[in-house]
Enzyme design. Structure first.
Site, PDB file in Angstrom:
ATOM      1  N   ASP A   1       0.869  -1.174   0.000  1.00 61.78           N
ATOM      2  CA  ASP A   1       0.000   0.000   0.000  1.00 61.78           C
ATOM      3  C   ASP A   1       0.915   1.235   0.000  1.00 61.78           C
ATOM      4  O   ASP A   1       2.126   1.120   0.254  1.00 61.78           O
ATOM      5  CB  ASP A   1      -0.879  -0.043   1.255  1.00 61.78           C
ATOM      6  CG  ASP A   1      -1.600   1.260   1.499  1.00 61.78           C
ATOM      7  OD1 ASP A   1      -2.242   1.761   0.562  1.00 61.78           O
ATOM      8  OD2 ASP A   1      -1.514   1.779   2.638  1.00 61.78           O
TER       9      ASP A   1
ATOM     10  N   ASP B   1      -0.308   5.095   0.990  1.00 62.29           N
ATOM     11  CA  ASP B   1      -0.594   6.079   2.046  1.00 62.29           C
ATOM     12  C   ASP B   1      -0.624   5.410   3.408  1.00 62.29           C
ATOM     13  O   ASP B   1      -1.416   4.493   3.646  1.00 62.29           O
ATOM     14  CB  ASP B   1      -1.926   6.778   1.757  1.00 62.29           C
ATOM     15  CG  ASP B   1      -1.847   7.593   0.492  1.00 62.29           C
ATOM     16  OD1 ASP B   1      -0.945   8.438   0.409  1.00 62.29           O
ATOM     17  OD2 ASP B   1      -2.662   7.364  -0.415  1.00 62.29           O
TER      18      ASP B   1
ATOM     19  N   GLY C   1     -10.409   7.077  -0.914  1.00 58.90           N
ATOM     20  CA  GLY C   1     -10.533   7.862  -2.143  1.00 58.90           C
ATOM     21  C   GLY C   1     -10.866   9.305  -1.800  1.00 58.90           C
ATOM     22  O   GLY C   1     -11.815   9.578  -1.051  1.00 58.90           O
TER      23      GLY C   1
HETATM   24  C1  XBP Z   1      -5.537   6.035   0.643  1.00 59.43           C
HETATM   25  C2  XBP Z   1      -6.709   6.827   0.299  1.00 59.43           C
HETATM   26  C3  XBP Z   1      -6.535   7.981  -0.588  1.00 59.43           C
HETATM   27  C4  XBP Z   1      -5.712   9.112   0.008  1.00 59.43           C
HETATM   28  C5  XBP Z   1      -5.854  10.371  -0.799  1.00 59.43           C
HETATM   29  O1  XBP Z   1      -5.974   4.765   1.110  1.00 59.43           O
HETATM   30  O2  XBP Z   1      -7.811   6.535   0.722  1.00 59.43           O
HETATM   31  O3  XBP Z   1      -7.821   8.483  -0.887  1.00 59.43           O
HETATM   32  O4  XBP Z   1      -6.183   9.397   1.300  1.00 59.43           O
HETATM   33  O5  XBP Z   1      -5.556  10.165  -2.143  1.00 59.43           O
HETATM   34  P1  XBP Z   1      -5.015   3.488   1.016  1.00 59.43           P
HETATM   35  P2  XBP Z   1      -6.540  10.667  -3.315  1.00 59.43           P
HETATM   36  O6  XBP Z   1      -3.752   3.843   1.726  1.00 59.43           O
HETATM   37  O7  XBP Z   1      -5.752   2.409   1.762  1.00 59.43           O
HETATM   38  O8  XBP Z   1      -4.837   3.145  -0.431  1.00 59.43           O
HETATM   39  O9  XBP Z   1      -7.019  12.031  -2.914  1.00 59.43           O
HETATM   40  O10 XBP Z   1      -5.684  10.682  -4.562  1.00 59.43           O
HETATM   41  O11 XBP Z   1      -7.692   9.695  -3.394  1.00 59.43           O
HETATM   42 MG    MG Z   2      -3.000   3.038   3.498  1.00 63.32          MG
END
Ligand code: XBP
Ligand code: MG
Length: 254
Positions: free
Chosen positions: A9, A11, A52
């Site tokens: 993953d 973020d 998202g």
């Molecule tokens: C990450 C997300 C993303 C980010 C923001 O979740 O949910 O929406 O917070 O990015 P994970 P965007 O780590 O579970 O993949 O604004 O580009 O969506």
């Molecule tokens: Mg994450």
């Protein structure tokens, strides 16, 4: 059966991007669009349960009907601005990788494992983070980068992990996922993957049942990680490839 690949993953897992980068980028985009609200640290933490960025903003507006409501097209435009702000911040080198991430990526490749990414975030965000932390060629180290709207259903749906497995041509049983959140864990589990969780300030306390291990981070020799859930709870570890093999082998006998 050998362990063949690690799927990361982004973020919260590669870097702690949410509080000081995504959140701030959203707030800059809201201000530029003249929206009469911003997200403080706890509010953003609450809405992180919606994966998202566009979906997160929609969920926030739905929960605050007294605020001016944006159309879907407005949300797309605001989110595009947010992505620009985020990429600018990442390009400025503001965010380091989490402990142990660069070391484990190097070790995985040295052991002949494939690397992949399965994330909800926008592809431009992934490219910026990899470039700013690991150099211009870094994206090429990953066999597959599955990101953003490439699948219609974001985490906790299993679609992004299923997509990455398909692209790699590997069964889930030969791969390990590395995640930071319950939504990510559910997504990886739904695709049949054994999963290591490295929790963050935002995700600590979430339901990580079924994770192969939960850790505070991947650890460095000078600053080991701690096993928080799973066999060996309480132990100090520096997650390396032989160690991941041992953990992953536990899943081969169940
Ligand atoms: C990450 C997300 C993303 C980010 C923001 O979740 O949910 O929406 O917070 O990015 P994970 P965007 O780590 O579970 O993949 O604004 O580009 O969506
Ligand atoms: Mg994450």
């Amino acid at each position: 059966m050998p362990l063949r690949a690690l799927i990361f993953d982004v973020d919260g897992t590669l870097a702690d991007t949410e509080r000081d980068a995504h959140r701030v980028a959203f707030n800059r985009a809201f201000a530029a669009a003249g929206l009469p609200f911003s997200w403080d640290v706890p509010t953003y933490g609450h809405y992180l349960k919606v994966t998202g960025g566009k979906e997160r903003l929609r969920a926030y507006l739905n929960a605050h009907p007294h605020l001016p409501q944006s159309s879907d097209a407005d949300i797309v435009a605001i989110h595009r601005q947010k992505t620009d702000h985020y990429v600018e911040m990442i390009n400025a080198g503001l965010l380091p990788l989490r402990p142990g991430v660069a070391r484990l990526l190097d070790a995985a490749q040295a052991h002949g494992l494939l690397l992949a990414i399965a994330t909800t975030t926008t592809p431009a965000n992934v490219e910026a983070l990899l470039r700013s932390t690991l150099g211009v060629e870094a994206a090429q180290r990953f066999h597959t980068i599955g990101a953003g709207d490439i699948v219609p259903r974001k985490k906790p749906a299993p679609d992004i992990y299923a997509y990455v497995l398909r692209e790699m041509g590997l069964p889930a049983t030969e791969c390990l996922a590395i995640e930071d959140s319950a939504n990510g864990l559910r997504s990886a589990q739904g695709a049949g993957l054994a999963t290591i969780v490295t929790q963050t300030e935002y995700t600590a306390g979430q339901d990580f049942s079924g994770a192969l291990r939960v850790l505070d981070h991947l650890g460095e020799v000078a600053a080991p990680a701690h096993v928080l859930q799973g066999n060996g709870s309480g132990e100090e570890v520096v997650v390396d490839i032989p160690g991941l093999h041992r953990w992953w082998e536990e899943t081969q006998h169940t």
